[in-house]
Design a protein around this motif. Sequence first.
Motif, PDB file in Angstrom:
ATOM      1  N   ARG A   1      -1.340 -10.440   4.178  1.00  0.00           N
ATOM      2  CA  ARG A   1      -2.431  -9.495   4.370  1.00  0.00           C
ATOM      3  C   ARG A   1      -1.933  -8.074   4.576  1.00  0.00           C
ATOM      4  O   ARG A   1      -2.577  -7.111   4.162  1.00  0.00           O
ATOM      5  N   LYS A   2      -0.797  -7.942   5.254  1.00  0.00           N
ATOM      6  CA  LYS A   2      -0.228  -6.617   5.492  1.00  0.00           C
ATOM      7  C   LYS A   2       1.268  -6.771   5.687  1.00  0.00           C
ATOM      8  O   LYS A   2       1.719  -7.672   6.379  1.00  0.00           O
ATOM      9  N   GLN A   3       2.033  -5.863   5.078  1.00  0.00           N
ATOM     10  CA  GLN A   3       3.483  -5.979   5.131  1.00  0.00           C
ATOM     11  C   GLN A   3       4.101  -4.585   5.147  1.00  0.00           C
ATOM     12  O   GLN A   3       4.001  -3.849   4.178  1.00  0.00           O
ATOM     13  N   GLU A   4       4.689  -4.233   6.284  1.00  0.00           N
ATOM     14  CA  GLU A   4       5.303  -2.924   6.428  1.00  0.00           C
ATOM     15  C   GLU A   4       6.784  -3.105   6.754  1.00  0.00           C
ATOM     16  O   GLU A   4       7.121  -3.912   7.628  1.00  0.00           O
ATOM     17  N   PRO A   5       7.675  -2.379   6.085  1.00  0.00           N
ATOM     18  CA  PRO A   5       9.104  -2.520   6.363  1.00  0.00           C
ATOM     19  C   PRO A   5       9.414  -2.064   7.775  1.00  0.00           C
ATOM     20  O   PRO A   5       8.729  -1.207   8.321  1.00  0.00           O
ATOM     21  N   PRO A   6      10.446  -2.700   8.398  1.00  0.00           N
ATOM     22  CA  PRO A   6      11.438  -3.601   7.782  1.00  0.00           C
ATOM     23  C   PRO A   6      11.026  -5.071   7.740  1.00  0.00           C
ATOM     24  O   PRO A   6      11.804  -5.908   7.296  1.00  0.00           O
ATOM     25  N   LEU A   7       9.829  -5.417   8.221  1.00  0.00           N
ATOM     26  CA  LEU A   7       9.392  -6.811   8.180  1.00  0.00           C
ATOM     27  C   LEU A   7       8.872  -7.161   6.799  1.00  0.00           C
ATOM     28  O   LEU A   7       8.115  -6.402   6.191  1.00  0.00           O
ATOM     29  N   ARG A   8       9.248  -8.364   6.334  1.00  0.00           N
ATOM     30  CA  ARG A   8       8.747  -8.786   5.026  1.00  0.00           C
ATOM     31  C   ARG A   8       8.953 -10.274   4.843  1.00  0.00           C
ATOM     32  O   ARG A   8       9.773 -10.913   5.514  1.00  0.00           O
ATOM     33  N   VAL A   9       8.192 -10.853   3.920  1.00  0.00           N
ATOM     34  CA  VAL A   9       8.417 -12.205   3.431  1.00  0.00           C
ATOM     35  C   VAL A   9       8.465 -12.126   1.918  1.00  0.00           C
ATOM     36  O   VAL A   9       7.979 -11.167   1.321  1.00  0.00           O
ATOM     37  N   VAL A  10       9.065 -13.129   1.299  1.00  0.00           N
ATOM     38  CA  VAL A  10       9.196 -13.119  -0.157  1.00  0.00           C
ATOM     39  C   VAL A  10       8.228 -14.099  -0.799  1.00  0.00           C
ATOM     40  O   VAL A  10       7.405 -13.730  -1.635  1.00  0.00           O
TER      41      VAL A  10
ATOM     42  N   LEU B   1       3.941  -9.144  14.617  1.00  0.00           N
ATOM     43  CA  LEU B   1       3.783 -10.266  13.684  1.00  0.00           C
ATOM     44  C   LEU B   1       2.503 -11.013  14.044  1.00  0.00           C
ATOM     45  O   LEU B   1       2.319 -11.425  15.190  1.00  0.00           O
ATOM     46  N   ASN B   2       1.634 -11.179  13.062  1.00  0.00           N
ATOM     47  CA  ASN B   2       0.376 -11.888  13.258  1.00  0.00           C
ATOM     48  C   ASN B   2       0.251 -12.981  12.204  1.00  0.00           C
ATOM     49  O   ASN B   2       0.350 -12.704  11.007  1.00  0.00           O
ATOM     50  N   VAL B   3       0.039 -14.215  12.653  1.00  0.00           N
ATOM     51  CA  VAL B   3      -0.003 -15.355  11.742  1.00  0.00           C
ATOM     52  C   VAL B   3      -1.234 -16.193  12.054  1.00  0.00           C
ATOM     53  O   VAL B   3      -1.501 -16.510  13.220  1.00  0.00           O
TER      54      VAL B   3
ATOM     55  N   ALA C   1       6.271  -1.413  12.686  1.00  0.00           N
ATOM     56  CA  ALA C   1       6.064  -2.301  11.534  1.00  0.00           C
ATOM     57  C   ALA C   1       5.099  -3.419  11.875  1.00  0.00           C
ATOM     58  O   ALA C   1       5.066  -3.894  13.016  1.00  0.00           O
ATOM     59  N   VAL C   2       4.329  -3.841  10.869  1.00  0.00           N
ATOM     60  CA  VAL C   2       3.350  -4.916  11.041  1.00  0.00           C
ATOM     61  C   VAL C   2       3.491  -5.897   9.888  1.00  0.00           C
ATOM     62  O   VAL C   2       3.652  -5.504   8.730  1.00  0.00           O
ATOM     63  N   LEU C   3       3.449  -7.198  10.223  1.00  0.00           N
ATOM     64  CA  LEU C   3       3.440  -8.250   9.210  1.00  0.00           C
ATOM     65  C   LEU C   3       2.320  -9.225   9.555  1.00  0.00           C
ATOM     66  O   LEU C   3       2.347  -9.859  10.610  1.00  0.00           O
ATOM     67  N   ASN C   4       1.305  -9.298   8.696  1.00  0.00           N
ATOM     68  CA  ASN C   4       0.165 -10.182   8.901  1.00  0.00           C
ATOM     69  C   ASN C   4       0.153 -11.267   7.824  1.00  0.00           C
ATOM     70  O   ASN C   4       0.087 -10.947   6.623  1.00  0.00           O
ATOM     71  N   LEU C   5       0.202 -12.534   8.241  1.00  0.00           N
ATOM     72  CA  LEU C   5       0.256 -13.656   7.315  1.00  0.00           C
ATOM     73  C   LEU C   5      -0.882 -14.629   7.578  1.00  0.00           C
ATOM     74  O   LEU C   5      -1.236 -14.875   8.727  1.00  0.00           O
ATOM     75  N   ASN C   6      -1.429 -15.174   6.499  1.00  0.00           N
ATOM     76  CA  ASN C   6      -2.423 -16.246   6.586  1.00  0.00           C
ATOM     77  C   ASN C   6      -1.949 -17.434   5.766  1.00  0.00           C
ATOM     78  O   ASN C   6      -1.465 -17.269   4.636  1.00  0.00           O
TER      79      ASN C   6
ATOM     80  N   GLN D   1       8.750  -6.546  20.442  1.00  0.00           N
ATOM     81  CA  GLN D   1       8.280  -7.466  19.405  1.00  0.00           C
ATOM     82  C   GLN D   1       7.042  -8.165  19.955  1.00  0.00           C
ATOM     83  O   GLN D   1       7.096  -8.881  20.953  1.00  0.00           O
ATOM     84  N   THR D   2       5.901  -7.964  19.281  1.00  0.00           N
ATOM     85  CA  THR D   2       4.642  -8.594  19.685  1.00  0.00           C
ATOM     86  C   THR D   2       4.233  -9.597  18.619  1.00  0.00           C
ATOM     87  O   THR D   2       4.139  -9.252  17.436  1.00  0.00           O
ATOM     88  N   THR D   3       3.997 -10.843  19.035  1.00  0.00           N
ATOM     89  CA  THR D   3       3.656 -11.916  18.097  1.00  0.00           C
ATOM     90  C   THR D   3       2.352 -12.575  18.521  1.00  0.00           C
ATOM     91  O   THR D   3       2.179 -12.912  19.694  1.00  0.00           O
TER      92      THR D   3
END
Length: 356
Positions: free
Chosen positions: A24-33, A126-128, A6-11, A158-160
């Motif tokens: 930018r990218k959101q793959e389960p099970p990671l997510r934000v609302v 997770l990329n922020v 899973a990948v979660l990319n936030l800006n 877990q890679t951040t």
Amino acid sequence: MTQTNAVLNLNFDVQDQQTILRVRKQEPPLRVVRAFPIQSASASKLVHQGEKIGLLELGNNELDNQGVGHHFLVEQDNQNQLDSPYPLGLQQESSGQLGYTTSVQPALVHLHNISGGLLGGDQLSLNVVVSAHAQAQLTSTGSTRVYRYRQGYPTTTQTTHLVVEEDGLLEYLPDTLIPYARSQYRQTTRIELAEGAGLFYWEVVTPGREAKGECFEYDLLQIELDISAKNQPIAIERSRLEPARLEAAASGRIGSGLNSLARLGPYRYFATFYICRVGVEAEIWHQLEAQLDEEARKLSVSGQTLWGVSTLPAHGLSVRAVGSSCHSIQRTLPIFWQMAKEELYQQDAVMPRKVY
């Protein structure tokens, strides 16, 4: 059962003096609302179309009740932006010896893992990116649970990667990490800070599910952290704990495990808190270290909780703790956060609100 990648990319960007979240990218099970507003109890100016119309003293609850200042945008890929119907924005002013002034409204985002924890073999990323002048606060919705290793699967990872651009601010404040019995977990975090960038980053690690009698029964807990400021390393941390292997190598000798006096002794929980702001002079860091160290000595109780403070080579300091209970650490971390944020930003440290 297959493993999860899973990948979660936030800006976090600034728009109309608001910090906005772009997914930018959101793959389960990671997510934000969505992003939520953060407003301290300090005085703020209420602004409507650039015109000052009053001076308010508002805390988080008052903001919620009055519906003021909720002007946050969330954009995912090319979907339409969502923003609050409230037309008013909140503008904070602060000043002090560091000469810091901001009118950007910060944003709070909760990181969700809808699977309930990290399953054996999961590979999560997770990329922020916090853009210039943006202010973001990230927290989890609960403790991070690492479930037991599954035979034939890779180690749970877990890679951040966190990037804070010029004069941005990131507060990364997750709940505790709980490695279950027979779990294998590798965590790698890389943080890059630009000129003027700020960081408040803490982590609290538990020995396992003590309520179920688990204490250092995980197979592997590996934590790697690298923090750089203006492309120069200021903190490098490496730890690898293998309690079962340690016990086996010691042939079962009493007091030879992680709880031996040569290791953690009576302390089962440990925490690290990094406080950074690039460009702050060394003299100020030494003064802040002295203030926090004095507080650490007051709060330390032998056999219960021990605190220590030290400056980094430049641009920051670290606070560390070991404790016999989690509560004492979690209760005290915000004290150091408040002292440091007031000194560095002349702002209140506002604990993240939790939503479940």
